[in-house]
Write a protein that holds these residues in place. Structure first.
Motif, mmCIF file in Angstrom:
data_model
loop_
_atom_site.group_PDB
_atom_site.id
_atom_site.type_symbol
_atom_site.label_atom_id
_atom_site.label_comp_id
_atom_site.label_asym_id
_atom_site.label_seq_id
_atom_site.Cartn_x
_atom_site.Cartn_y
_atom_site.Cartn_z
ATOM 1 N N ASN A 104 0.769 -1.160 0.057
ATOM 2 C CA ASN A 104 -0.059 0.068 0.119
ATOM 3 C C ASN A 104 0.839 1.317 -0.003
ATOM 4 O O ASN A 104 2.105 1.016 0.231
ATOM 5 C CB ASN A 104 -0.960 -0.008 1.042
ATOM 6 C CG ASN A 104 -1.778 -1.014 1.295
ATOM 7 O OD1 ASN A 104 -2.365 -1.389 0.158
ATOM 8 N ND2 ASN A 104 -2.274 -1.553 2.584
ATOM 9 N N ASP A 105 0.334 2.504 -0.268
ATOM 10 C CA ASP A 105 0.891 3.514 0.100
ATOM 11 C C ASP A 105 1.448 3.739 1.467
ATOM 12 O O ASP A 105 2.638 4.361 1.363
ATOM 13 C CB ASP A 105 0.286 4.940 -0.361
ATOM 14 C CG ASP A 105 -0.041 4.963 -1.828
ATOM 15 O OD1 ASP A 105 0.523 4.331 -2.665
ATOM 16 O OD2 ASP A 105 -1.283 5.339 -2.314
ATOM 17 N N GLY A 106 0.793 3.339 2.467
ATOM 18 C CA GLY A 106 1.118 3.451 3.706
ATOM 19 C C GLY A 106 1.609 2.158 3.957
ATOM 20 O O GLY A 106 2.199 1.549 3.367
ATOM 21 N N PRO A 107 1.600 1.598 5.369
ATOM 22 C CA PRO A 107 2.230 0.416 5.895
ATOM 23 C C PRO A 107 1.537 -0.824 4.927
ATOM 24 O O PRO A 107 0.372 -0.695 4.447
ATOM 25 C CB PRO A 107 1.450 0.394 7.157
ATOM 26 C CG PRO A 107 1.142 1.550 7.615
ATOM 27 C CD PRO A 107 0.870 2.213 6.336
ATOM 28 N N ASP A 108 2.521 -1.779 4.607
ATOM 29 C CA ASP A 108 1.832 -3.147 3.876
ATOM 30 C C ASP A 108 0.749 -3.860 4.820
ATOM 31 O O ASP A 108 0.731 -3.675 6.083
ATOM 32 C CB ASP A 108 3.082 -3.941 3.735
ATOM 33 C CG ASP A 108 4.422 -3.378 2.918
ATOM 34 O OD1 ASP A 108 3.890 -2.452 2.038
ATOM 35 O OD2 ASP A 108 5.308 -3.813 3.088
ATOM 36 N N GLU A 109 -0.080 -4.344 4.173
ATOM 37 C CA GLU A 109 -1.109 -5.209 4.686
ATOM 38 C C GLU A 109 -1.110 -6.654 4.672
ATOM 39 O O GLU A 109 -0.720 -7.260 3.536
ATOM 40 C CB GLU A 109 -2.496 -4.911 4.487
ATOM 41 C CG GLU A 109 -2.761 -3.033 4.809
ATOM 42 C CD GLU A 109 -3.132 -3.162 6.319
ATOM 43 O OE1 GLU A 109 -3.553 -4.075 6.841
ATOM 44 O OE2 GLU A 109 -2.572 -1.943 6.651
ATOM 45 N N ILE A 110 -1.363 -7.599 5.610
ATOM 46 C CA ILE A 110 -1.309 -8.994 5.574
ATOM 47 C C ILE A 110 -2.778 -9.448 5.691
ATOM 48 O O ILE A 110 -3.511 -9.105 6.547
ATOM 49 C CB ILE A 110 -0.520 -9.454 6.654
ATOM 50 C CG1 ILE A 110 0.835 -9.220 6.495
ATOM 51 C CG2 ILE A 110 -0.542 -11.060 6.589
ATOM 52 C CD1 ILE A 110 1.621 -9.591 7.767
ATOM 53 N N PHE A 111 -3.292 -10.163 4.537
ATOM 54 C CA PHE A 111 -4.525 -10.681 4.590
ATOM 55 C C PHE A 111 -4.447 -12.405 4.508
ATOM 56 O O PHE A 111 -3.650 -12.623 4.114
ATOM 57 C CB PHE A 111 -5.374 -10.142 3.139
ATOM 58 C CG PHE A 111 -5.440 -8.741 3.229
ATOM 59 C CD1 PHE A 111 -6.614 -8.309 3.786
ATOM 60 C CD2 PHE A 111 -4.581 -7.931 2.586
ATOM 61 C CE1 PHE A 111 -6.707 -6.650 3.718
ATOM 62 C CE2 PHE A 111 -4.576 -6.603 2.443
ATOM 63 C CZ PHE A 111 -5.610 -5.809 3.074
ATOM 64 N N ALA A 112 -5.645 -12.857 4.991
ATOM 65 C CA ALA A 112 -5.622 -14.236 4.770
ATOM 66 C C ALA A 112 -7.027 -14.593 4.281
ATOM 67 O O ALA A 112 -8.035 -14.052 4.419
ATOM 68 C CB ALA A 112 -5.609 -14.989 6.267
ATOM 69 N N ARG A 113 -7.021 -15.803 3.581
ATOM 70 C CA ARG A 113 -8.399 -15.917 2.961
ATOM 71 C C ARG A 113 -8.398 -17.482 3.103
ATOM 72 O O ARG A 113 -7.383 -18.314 3.073
ATOM 73 C CB ARG A 113 -8.377 -16.137 1.484
ATOM 74 C CG ARG A 113 -8.467 -14.593 0.896
ATOM 75 C CD ARG A 113 -8.799 -14.423 -0.510
ATOM 76 N NE ARG A 113 -7.993 -15.189 -1.569
ATOM 77 C CZ ARG A 113 -8.088 -15.122 -2.750
ATOM 78 N NH1 ARG A 113 -9.192 -14.357 -3.350
ATOM 79 N NH2 ARG A 113 -7.516 -15.977 -3.551
ATOM 80 N N GLU A 114 -9.482 -18.424 3.603
ATOM 81 C CA GLU A 114 -9.635 -19.709 3.466
ATOM 82 C C GLU A 114 -10.051 -20.356 2.287
ATOM 83 O O GLU A 114 -10.950 -19.731 1.765
ATOM 84 C CB GLU A 114 -10.781 -20.223 4.779
ATOM 85 C CG GLU A 114 -10.766 -21.459 5.170
ATOM 86 C CD GLU A 114 -11.505 -21.846 6.069
ATOM 87 O OE1 GLU A 114 -11.913 -23.326 6.387
ATOM 88 O OE2 GLU A 114 -12.063 -21.258 6.876
ATOM 89 N N LEU A 115 -9.518 -21.459 2.074
ATOM 90 C CA LEU A 115 -10.022 -22.064 0.621
ATOM 91 C C LEU A 115 -10.931 -23.135 1.204
ATOM 92 O O LEU A 115 -10.886 -24.166 1.975
ATOM 93 C CB LEU A 115 -8.655 -22.899 0.029
ATOM 94 C CG LEU A 115 -7.588 -21.799 -0.215
ATOM 95 C CD1 LEU A 115 -6.339 -22.602 -0.446
ATOM 96 C CD2 LEU A 115 -7.736 -20.717 -1.254
#
Length: 137
Positions: A104-115
């Protein structure tokens, strides 16, 4: 884990610590441009390059990520490394997850998705992560 960020997985800890078992899960570089698979289902919108890992269930896992990139400013090339970000969750037995790190323009983001696999293919459901940091001494 999708290729693109420097990512370390810390096992059996809800925070970042060098004392916990950990390993590099993703690191940019030409040697990473091949998929490492263990047989997880792959959704139709999966990134081209990814690494799959088997991790212990029912214990906290912390994802520590940092993205580095090159930027051109006034004709000069600069290497920019974002501030590290860390998130934690408890993987459940028999479930598959994707971890995504977004620049991102700011802090990076960590996301998760369940398969989720079904007769119609593989779908994804957002999976909550909790922001964390270094363990307190």
């Amino acid at each position: 884990m999708y290729w693109g960020a420097n990512v370390i997985l810390y096992l059996n800890t809800p925070c970042v610590t060098g004392e916990a078992k950990h390993f590099v899960a993703s690191k940019p570089g030409l040697s990473s441009l091949s998929n490492k698979t263990v047989g997880m289902p792959v959704p139709s919108d999966a990134a081209r390059y990814f690494h799959e890992y088997i991790v212990p269930a029912d214990q906290p896992m912390t994802v520590h990520a940092r993205i580095s990139s090159e930027q051109f400013i006034n004709g000069k090339r600069y290497r920019v490394t974002d501030a590290a970000k860390a998130s934690t969750f408890v993987p459940e037995h028999g479930h598959d997850y994707e971890i995504l790190v977004q620049d991102n323009d700011g802090p990076d983001e960590i996301f998760a998705r369940e398969l989720v696999s079904s007769v119609n293919g593989t779908s994804t459901v957002p999976y909550p992560l909790r922001s964390t940091s270094s363990c307190k001494s």
